[in-house]
Design a protein around this motif. Sequence first.
Motif, mmCIF file in Angstrom:
data_model
loop_
_atom_site.group_PDB
_atom_site.id
_atom_site.type_symbol
_atom_site.label_atom_id
_atom_site.label_comp_id
_atom_site.label_asym_id
_atom_site.label_seq_id
_atom_site.Cartn_x
_atom_site.Cartn_y
_atom_site.Cartn_z
ATOM 1 N N MET A 175 11.658 7.351 -5.354
ATOM 2 C CA MET A 175 12.062 6.791 -4.068
ATOM 3 C C MET A 175 10.985 5.889 -3.469
ATOM 4 N N LEU A 176 9.734 6.260 -3.645
ATOM 5 C CA LEU A 176 8.648 5.428 -3.116
ATOM 6 C C LEU A 176 8.545 4.117 -3.894
ATOM 7 N N LYS A 177 8.735 4.182 -5.204
ATOM 8 C CA LYS A 177 8.729 2.960 -6.007
ATOM 9 C C LYS A 177 9.883 2.048 -5.585
ATOM 10 N N ALA A 178 11.018 2.657 -5.250
ATOM 11 C CA ALA A 178 12.176 1.878 -4.819
ATOM 12 C C ALA A 178 11.847 1.057 -3.572
ATOM 13 N N VAL A 179 11.098 1.650 -2.643
ATOM 14 C CA VAL A 179 10.698 0.924 -1.434
ATOM 15 C C VAL A 179 9.897 -0.315 -1.817
ATOM 16 N N GLU A 180 8.962 -0.151 -2.739
ATOM 17 C CA GLU A 180 8.126 -1.274 -3.180
ATOM 18 C C GLU A 180 8.981 -2.389 -3.788
ATOM 19 N N LEU A 181 10.054 -2.025 -4.481
ATOM 20 C CA LEU A 181 10.912 -3.001 -5.148
ATOM 21 C C LEU A 181 12.002 -3.566 -4.240
ATOM 22 N N GLU A 200 0.843 -1.191 0.000
ATOM 23 C CA GLU A 200 0.000 0.000 0.000
ATOM 24 C C GLU A 200 0.886 1.250 0.000
ATOM 25 N N LEU A 201 0.354 2.331 -0.568
ATOM 26 C CA LEU A 201 1.113 3.576 -0.634
ATOM 27 C C LEU A 201 1.534 4.040 0.751
ATOM 28 N N ASP A 202 0.640 3.967 1.723
ATOM 29 C CA ASP A 202 0.952 4.426 3.076
ATOM 30 C C ASP A 202 2.149 3.661 3.646
ATOM 31 N N GLU A 203 2.227 2.373 3.355
ATOM 32 C CA GLU A 203 3.341 1.563 3.846
ATOM 33 C C GLU A 203 4.658 2.010 3.221
ATOM 34 N N ALA A 204 4.628 2.293 1.910
ATOM 35 C CA ALA A 204 5.843 2.759 1.222
ATOM 36 C C ALA A 204 6.302 4.097 1.784
ATOM 37 N N ILE A 205 5.344 4.996 2.044
ATOM 38 C CA ILE A 205 5.687 6.308 2.593
ATOM 39 C C ILE A 205 6.343 6.166 3.961
#
Length: 202
Positions: A136-142, A2-7
């Motif tokens: 940077m947020l996409k990087a967290v997801e990956l 979820e976006l909130d988790e990545a943030i």
Amino acid sequence: MELDEAIMKRTSVRYFLERPVPDEHIKMLIESAIRAPTASGLENWLFVVFRTEDAREKIYGLIAEGMVKYYQAVNLPEEKIEKLKRRMYEEGMYRAPVYIAVFIDREIRFLPGKEFDELEFIWSVESAAMAIQNLMLKAVELGLGTVYIGVTNFKGIDEKVRKLAGLDENHYLVGVIPVGYPRNKPKSKKRKKSLDNVIMWI
């Protein structure tokens, strides 16, 4: 994710594994970046991916040069500067398998006239900054780590980065982003200020 988790998970990562980042993942990062808002719809950003050993070594040297300048600018004692150098050259701080330099092309603009030069420049930098945040947020997801490097913007160092990228003087460096798999499990930090300290209700 979820976006909130990545943030909430995003944090600055300064130590990376010597593990290659797949080209497909790099493309996914930049695809996410260019989905960010862009002033006047100009899309006048450019993402230069440094991944060859020679290019990475040169960028790393420029980051080190910038970090020393930064420490000197805030008048830190020489022993702390030497400690920084040890962290970089012995422990590999900021040494990454990929560096992404984010530029804007100042020739691409919307409003004519010199009176709008500063405003156009601010809008372009803001657009690039929002793109960097998406990246940077996409990087967290990956499962990747990133950190924003601004010290490469010191006068003279920015020019060397631009020349290494083969770009002309119309291109302005917004920042360099090391990208890689974190050496240790990232731990996000709490902000110093609470919501009450940063919100003004009118």
